[in-house]
Motif scaffolding. Structure first.
Motif, PDB file in Angstrom:
ATOM      1  N   LEU A 153      18.566  27.672  33.722  1.00 47.80           N
ATOM      2  CA  LEU A 153      17.215  26.724  33.806  1.00 47.80           C
ATOM      3  C   LEU A 153      16.221  27.320  34.969  1.00 47.80           C
ATOM      4  N   ARG A 154      16.391  28.450  35.168  1.00 47.68           N
ATOM      5  CA  ARG A 154      15.294  29.283  36.154  1.00 47.68           C
ATOM      6  C   ARG A 154      14.195  29.354  35.194  1.00 47.68           C
ATOM      7  N   PRO A 155      12.841  29.045  35.812  1.00 48.82           N
ATOM      8  CA  PRO A 155      11.584  29.282  35.094  1.00 48.82           C
ATOM      9  C   PRO A 155      11.828  30.778  34.489  1.00 48.82           C
ATOM     10  N   GLY A 156      11.541  31.010  33.177  1.00 48.34           N
ATOM     11  CA  GLY A 156      11.469  32.076  32.586  1.00 48.34           C
ATOM     12  C   GLY A 156      12.719  32.777  32.073  1.00 48.34           C
ATOM     13  N   SER A 157      13.712  32.025  32.055  1.00 51.52           N
ATOM     14  CA  SER A 157      15.019  32.442  31.657  1.00 51.52           C
ATOM     15  C   SER A 157      15.039  32.799  30.032  1.00 51.52           C
ATOM     16  N   GLU A 158      16.171  33.349  29.677  1.00 49.89           N
ATOM     17  CA  GLU A 158      16.058  33.558  28.042  1.00 49.89           C
ATOM     18  C   GLU A 158      15.988  32.491  27.403  1.00 49.89           C
ATOM     19  N   VAL A 159      16.947  31.561  27.668  1.00 53.09           N
ATOM     20  CA  VAL A 159      17.020  30.229  26.985  1.00 53.09           C
ATOM     21  C   VAL A 159      15.765  29.516  27.277  1.00 53.09           C
ATOM     22  N   LEU A 160      15.055  29.436  28.139  1.00 50.37           N
ATOM     23  CA  LEU A 160      13.702  28.562  28.183  1.00 50.37           C
ATOM     24  C   LEU A 160      12.782  29.409  27.536  1.00 50.37           C
ATOM     25  N   THR A 161      12.754  30.781  27.377  1.00 49.41           N
ATOM     26  CA  THR A 161      11.920  31.544  26.471  1.00 49.41           C
ATOM     27  C   THR A 161      12.121  31.163  25.094  1.00 49.41           C
ATOM     28  N   GLU A 162      13.400  31.115  24.729  1.00 36.26           N
ATOM     29  CA  GLU A 162      13.718  30.879  23.325  1.00 36.26           C
ATOM     30  C   GLU A 162      12.822  29.504  22.917  1.00 36.26           C
ATOM     31  N   LEU A 163      13.221  28.472  23.858  1.00 39.16           N
ATOM     32  CA  LEU A 163      12.702  27.127  23.608  1.00 39.16           C
ATOM     33  C   LEU A 163      11.165  27.064  23.610  1.00 39.16           C
ATOM     34  N   ALA A 164      10.513  27.855  24.120  1.00 44.43           N
ATOM     35  CA  ALA A 164       8.986  27.947  24.233  1.00 44.43           C
ATOM     36  C   ALA A 164       8.544  28.622  22.991  1.00 44.43           C
ATOM     37  N   GLU A 165       9.605  29.203  22.193  1.00 40.61           N
ATOM     38  CA  GLU A 165       8.903  29.828  21.017  1.00 40.61           C
ATOM     39  C   GLU A 165       8.564  28.875  19.826  1.00 40.61           C
ATOM     40  N   PRO A 166       7.698  29.117  18.892  1.00 40.97           N
ATOM     41  CA  PRO A 166       7.290  28.264  17.724  1.00 40.97           C
ATOM     42  C   PRO A 166       8.511  27.425  17.159  1.00 40.97           C
ATOM     43  N   ALA A 167       8.086  26.271  16.850  1.00 46.97           N
ATOM     44  CA  ALA A 167       9.204  25.276  16.221  1.00 46.97           C
ATOM     45  C   ALA A 167       8.709  24.604  15.001  1.00 46.97           C
ATOM     46  N   PRO A 168       7.861  25.206  14.075  1.00 50.18           N
ATOM     47  CA  PRO A 168       7.139  24.745  12.969  1.00 50.18           C
ATOM     48  C   PRO A 168       8.281  23.758  12.068  1.00 50.18           C
ATOM     49  N   GLY A 169       7.519  22.311  11.985  1.00 49.06           N
ATOM     50  CA  GLY A 169       8.413  21.612  11.173  1.00 49.06           C
ATOM     51  C   GLY A 169       9.522  20.663  11.508  1.00 49.06           C
ATOM     52  N   CYS A 170       9.512  20.972  12.944  1.00 51.22           N
ATOM     53  CA  CYS A 170      10.607  20.131  13.610  1.00 51.22           C
ATOM     54  C   CYS A 170      10.491  18.834  13.616  1.00 51.22           C
ATOM     55  N   GLY A 171      11.556  18.149  13.020  1.00 53.72           N
ATOM     56  CA  GLY A 171      11.263  16.604  12.525  1.00 53.72           C
ATOM     57  C   GLY A 171      11.652  15.778  13.729  1.00 53.72           C
ATOM     58  N   THR A 172      12.364  16.172  14.800  1.00 54.12           N
ATOM     59  CA  THR A 172      12.740  15.196  15.739  1.00 54.12           C
ATOM     60  C   THR A 172      11.483  14.812  16.705  1.00 54.12           C
ATOM     61  N   ARG A 173      11.644  13.440  16.965  1.00 55.79           N
ATOM     62  CA  ARG A 173      10.823  12.852  18.092  1.00 55.79           C
ATOM     63  C   ARG A 173      11.067  13.051  19.395  1.00 55.79           C
ATOM     64  N   PHE A 174      10.279  13.539  20.233  1.00 57.51           N
ATOM     65  CA  PHE A 174      10.773  13.695  21.581  1.00 57.51           C
ATOM     66  C   PHE A 174      10.157  12.842  22.590  1.00 57.51           C
ATOM     67  N   VAL A 175      10.766  12.099  23.466  1.00 64.53           N
ATOM     68  CA  VAL A 175      10.362  11.263  24.477  1.00 64.53           C
ATOM     69  C   VAL A 175      10.925  12.026  25.977  1.00 64.53           C
TER      70      VAL A 175
END
Length: 288
Positions: free
Chosen positions: A202-224
């Motif tokens: 959960l630290r800024p710039g972690s490997e997991v958060l870097t993955e989540l910042a990558e492109p996610a084209p066509g993601c069909g989920t609505r986020f709130v």
């Protein structure tokens, strides 16, 4: 408490006309009074969460229900008017007990299938907990007959659910993902020197958060994404906003509500119920 929403395009909420902006609002008498009251409520919420923690240990009993076998051996599907299942995911130092207000509110709003994923925040990290979440979603879909579910994640639980949706194909199963105080862009509070992989992720710039910042084209989920200006664990607080060019996001600002209070606050619960009711008739049922 004031709720306000905006589409996630990195656009800040506007200040009042004629004022020098958020700094003046921060130090105004109403804002300071709200912060003091919110801090007191947060302290009470922390005490309540600690007291309720033992009741949330272990797995909850499965509720009967969704698909019943009929005499000829076939399986009956629920009626189309039945609401989609809702799955709740807790955060660090927590378990299913944190959602006692949320569950009651959802059921009063007509959501009859509300379950909680209990995982070990001491041993599971984001990826392993996301795999548990994937298994639980499949179980719910199989037992209920619905192809998709709604997921609500508090704090770390929001990041776990987002990882499942974005990185594990979970958008095929999750219609709406609601996050409460989730550190989508990390939190400086995670720099505490504790030997827990989940905290380091959960630290800024972690490997997991870097993955989540990558492109996610066509993601069909609505986020709130709910974020609060009084969130003492998300530093800076704006990091609980979800900003991603490929995701369908509505960010909801909550004022004077602390981190632990978010899933317990009746105003927040009510807004979540209204959000999920918008999709109540949009989900098809899975084939038997």
């Amino acid at each position: 408490m004031i709720l306000s929403g905006s589409r996630s395009m990195g656009v800040a909420l506007p200040g009042r006309a004629g004022s020098p902006g958020p700094l003046r609002d921060l130090f105004s008498v109403p804002a300071l009074a709200g912060a003091v009251f919110g801090a007191a409520v947060e302290l009470a919420a922390i005490v309540a969460a600690v007291a309720l923690y033992p009741s949330g240990m272990g797995e909850e009993r499965r509720r009967a229900g969704a698909r019943a076998a009929v005499p000829d051996g076939t399986v009956s599907l629920p009626d189309l008017s039945v609401d989609s299942p809702v799955l709740l995911v807790h955060g660090l130092c927590s378990n299913r007990a944190i959602f006692h207000v949320m569950r009651r509110g959802l059921r009063q709003a007509g959501f009859r299938r509300v379950t909680v994923l209990n995982y070990s925040w001491l041993s599971d990290d984001v990826r392993s907990a996301a795999r548990l979440l994937a298994d639980e979603v499949e179980r719910i879909c199989e037992s209920s007959g619905h192809e998709r579910v709604h997921v609500i994640g508090h704090s770390l639980g929001g990041v776990i659910a987002r990882y499942y949706v974005q990185r594990m194909g979970g958008d095929a199963r999750v219609h709406t993902l609601v996050t409460l105080g989730a550190p989508h862009h990390g939190t400086l509070a995670a720099r505490v020197p504790l030997p827990l992989r989940a905290i380091r992720q959960l630290r800024p710039g972690s490997e997991v958060l870097t993955e989540l910042a990558e492109p996610a084209p066509g993601c069909g989920t609505r986020f709130v994404a709910f974020h609060s200006d009084l969130d003492e664990l998300i530093l800076p607080a704006a990091n609980a906003r979800l900003v991603h060019p490929d995701l369908q996001v509505r960010n909801v600002r909550v004022r004077a509500v602390g981190h632990v209070t978010l899933p317990l606050h009746h105003g927040v619960v009510g807004e979540i119920c209204r959000t999920l009711r918008e999709a109540r008739v949009s989900e098809p049922l899975a084939a038997a």
